[in-house]
Design a protein around this motif. Structure first.
Motif, PDB file in Angstrom:
ATOM      1  N   ASP A 203       0.819  -1.204   0.000  1.00  0.00           N
ATOM      2  CA  ASP A 203       0.000   0.000   0.000  1.00  0.00           C
ATOM      3  C   ASP A 203       0.857   1.259   0.000  1.00  0.00           C
ATOM      4  O   ASP A 203       0.471   2.296  -0.567  1.00  0.00           O
ATOM      5  CB  ASP A 203      -0.964   0.004   1.193  1.00  0.00           C
ATOM      6  N   HIS A 206       1.859   2.071  -3.570  1.00  0.00           N
ATOM      7  CA  HIS A 206       0.814   2.796  -4.299  1.00  0.00           C
ATOM      8  C   HIS A 206       0.813   4.269  -3.924  1.00  0.00           C
ATOM      9  O   HIS A 206       0.699   5.149  -4.798  1.00  0.00           O
ATOM     10  CB  HIS A 206      -0.551   2.177  -4.001  1.00  0.00           C
ATOM     11  N   HIS A 210       1.707   7.362  -6.575  1.00  0.00           N
ATOM     12  CA  HIS A 210       0.801   8.472  -6.867  1.00  0.00           C
ATOM     13  C   HIS A 210       1.512   9.814  -6.686  1.00  0.00           C
ATOM     14  O   HIS A 210       1.422  10.704  -7.545  1.00  0.00           O
ATOM     15  CB  HIS A 210      -0.413   8.405  -5.946  1.00  0.00           C
TER      16      HIS A 210
END
Length: 258
Positions: A203, A206, A210
């Motif tokens: 996680d 990610h 971004h």
């Protein structure tokens, strides 16, 4: 003989499509940053916007919320523009009409969804008609540095790969440079999908991807924070960029902040 410049119609369609997508990403991300600046001028603790879009694509703002309080597990409602029908549509420097107009523009684009900036509403009963918009951090480079150093405390920079195509910007991690100059390779998920040597959980990858894609997409942030790297060894597509982390200020005890 001087090389003749290509007219737009002579540029390959894939290159034109990539340029079009990159321009759209930059525009809508810049609009999103402007929305964040408007909101935080009135509410410095703002982190999320609660909005809905009706069948006619009209946007309505339902609330401005703080970041999640990990002690209570909830968010603080900072502003509710519909709690009083007689209340002015202004709240200090925040012009709700202008804000809603800008939100209408960014919500009609798919770009912010791909970066996780527009998410399903955290309250399940509102998920069909309402969206949860996350405002960007005030300093993306510092946020990336804090995330990486949470897992690699001695990290001084991060080298990552950007592949910009007509599908958008994709990010891959390459190396971390430590304070003593040592370089730590980050396993490529395509080359080593079963590797357990990743320096942070999935996680976090990610979240970092971004933020790093946004740093690349906004030209003023790219020129300020990123340095292009020469890469002759890898067979992967894309350009390498290095983000040098901000210095950590020493504490009174002479140690660095985490």
């Amino acid at each position: 003989m001087r090389e003749r410049r290509l007219r737009p119609t002579q540029i390959p369609l894939t290159d034109l499509a990539t340029a079009y997508v990159q321009a759209g990403e930059s525009l809508f991300l810049a609009l999103h940053d402007d929305i964040a600046a408007q909101v935080r001028l009135a509410h410095p603790d703002a982190e999320h916007l609660d909005v809905s879009v009706d069948a006619d694509d009209d946007v309505r703002l339902h609330g401005i919320w703080s970041a999640q309080d990990f002690a209570t597990g909830g968010h603080r409602l900072l502003y509710d523009p519909h709690d009083d029908a007689e209340r002015s549509w202004r709240d200090g420097p925040l012009d709700i009409d202008e804000l809603v107009s800008d939100l209408d523009r960014v919500l009609n684009s798919a770009f912010l969804y791909s970066w996780g900036l527009v998410e399903p509403h955290p309250v399940h009963e509102h998920r069909e008609h309402r969206r949860w918009i996350t405002l960007p951090p005030a300093d993306r480079a510092a946020t990336v540095a804090a995330l990486v150093r949470r897992h690699v405390p001695d990290a001084e920079s991060l080298v990552y790969r950007v592949e910009a195509t007509y599908r958008g910007v994709a990010v891959g991690f390459e190396q971390i440079t430590l304070h003593d100059g040592e370089r730590v390779d980050i396993p490529c998920p395509r080359c080593s999908p079963e590797s357990d040597d990743n320096p942070w959980p999935h996680d976090v990858s990610h979240e970092l991807a971004h933020l790093l894609a946004q740093l690349y997409t906004l030209p003023h942030l790219r020129s300020r924070h990123l340095t292009p790297c020469v890469d002759v060894a890898s067979e992967h597509e894309g350009q390498l960029w290095q983000l040098v982390f901000p210095y950590r200020e020493p504490t009174s005890a002479g140690t660095a902040h985490p």
